[in-house]
Design an enzyme around this catalytic site. Sequence first.
Site, PDB file in Angstrom:
ATOM      1  N   SER A   1     -17.541  27.232  40.105  1.00  0.00           N
ATOM      2  CA  SER A   1     -16.727  26.020  40.298  1.00  0.00           C
ATOM      3  C   SER A   1     -15.258  26.264  39.979  1.00  0.00           C
ATOM      4  CB  SER A   1     -17.264  24.882  39.422  1.00  0.00           C
ATOM      5  OG  SER A   1     -18.517  24.449  39.885  1.00  0.00           O
ATOM      6  N   GLU A   2     -14.978  26.898  38.825  1.00  0.00           N
ATOM      7  CA  GLU A   2     -13.600  27.253  38.501  1.00  0.00           C
ATOM      8  C   GLU A   2     -13.545  28.576  37.757  1.00  0.00           C
ATOM      9  OE1 GLU A   2     -12.392  23.290  39.720  1.00  0.00           O
ATOM     10  OE2 GLU A   2     -13.946  23.816  38.288  1.00  0.00           O
ATOM     11  N   THR A   3     -12.449  29.274  37.984  1.00  0.00           N
ATOM     12  CA  THR A   3     -12.068  30.414  37.164  1.00  0.00           C
ATOM     13  C   THR A   3     -10.817  30.006  36.397  1.00  0.00           C
ATOM     14  OG1 THR A   3     -12.989  32.062  38.673  1.00  0.00           O
ATOM     15  CG2 THR A   3     -11.277  32.809  37.149  1.00  0.00           C
TER      16      THR A   3
ATOM     17  N   HIS B   1     -14.354  21.388  32.415  1.00  0.00           N
ATOM     18  CA  HIS B   1     -15.429  22.294  32.005  1.00  0.00           C
ATOM     19  C   HIS B   1     -14.923  23.716  31.808  1.00  0.00           C
ATOM     20  CE1 HIS B   1     -15.907  24.000  36.100  1.00  0.00           C
ATOM     21  NE2 HIS B   1     -16.668  24.920  35.512  1.00  0.00           N
TER      22      HIS B   1
END
Length: 262
Positions: free
Chosen positions: A45-47, A73
Site C-alpha cells: 500500500s505504501e513505502t 499506517h
Amino acid sequence: MELLVRFIDAFTGYDCKGNSAAVIEVKLPLAEQLMQEIATKNNVSETAFILRTKNKYEIRWFSPLTEIDFCGHATLASAHYLFEEDIKLKKVVFTAKAVGDMTVEKHADGTILMNFPNQEPELVVTPPGPLLKGLSIEPAEVYCNAQAYFAIYNSEHDVQTLEYMTSELIKLAPRDVVVTALSQKYDFVSRYFWPANGGDEDPVTGSIHTGLAPFWARRLNKNALIAYQASERGGVLHCSVNHDKVHISGRAVSALCNSVTI
C-alpha cells in the site's frame, strides 16, 4: 548503494493482517523518480522513506502509483521500526509537507500512539455522480474533506457487502472514497477505496480516521472510539479526538527484511 527495506504489518498484532508497509531509512535524500520506482517494485500500500534531520525525521510516502500526502499506517510502521532499532526510544517526531509535525509515542503495552491533525469532513449537499454510480448501495449522506468523499450508511451490513466500480470512483481523483457506518462490536466500521492513488481497496487506512473519528465523535457525543476497517485483512484502530488533534493508536508486527540496490 544498497538500501534495507523493512516490511511491517500495521494496525495488527498478527502476521499477514492489518496493512503492510515498507520502511526505508535513507542517509541522504533520494530523487522522487527513484523513490517511486522502489515503491512500485515493493508493491505494498505504501513505502515510507524516512530521513533523520536533527531531532526529527522527514517522512515521505509512496503508493505503487504515486506519492501520497499523508499515510497513517506507514507512519505507524516507521515508528515501529525506529522503536525496534532503539529500545530506549520512547518518542519520535515525523514531519511532512502536507501535515506538518507528527509526534509518535511508544506505550509500555506495545501500542504506538500517533498525533495527527483533525481533518473532519463537511456535508456535501449534491454528491458527485461518479460517487453514486460507483457504489452499489446509495449512501444516506455524503461528506467530504481534502482526502476523500465519506459515504455514510445506516447499516454496518451495507458497508461490508456493498460493491464498488473502479471505473467510476477513479473519476473522483484526486479524492478517494471511504464508506462507513455504526457498528455493534466497535464504534464504527469503514472500507476505503482509492483507485486514483494506490489501488482498489486499502486494507487499513490510518489517515482517513483523522476524518472518520471526529465525524463519529460528534455523532456519538464521545471522544474515545474504537474503529474497525472491514477489509479482507482487517485492522483495529483506537482513536480519540481532542479539538484540532486526532490521536490514533495501534500495534505493528515486523514481517521481513529485504534489500534493494540503487
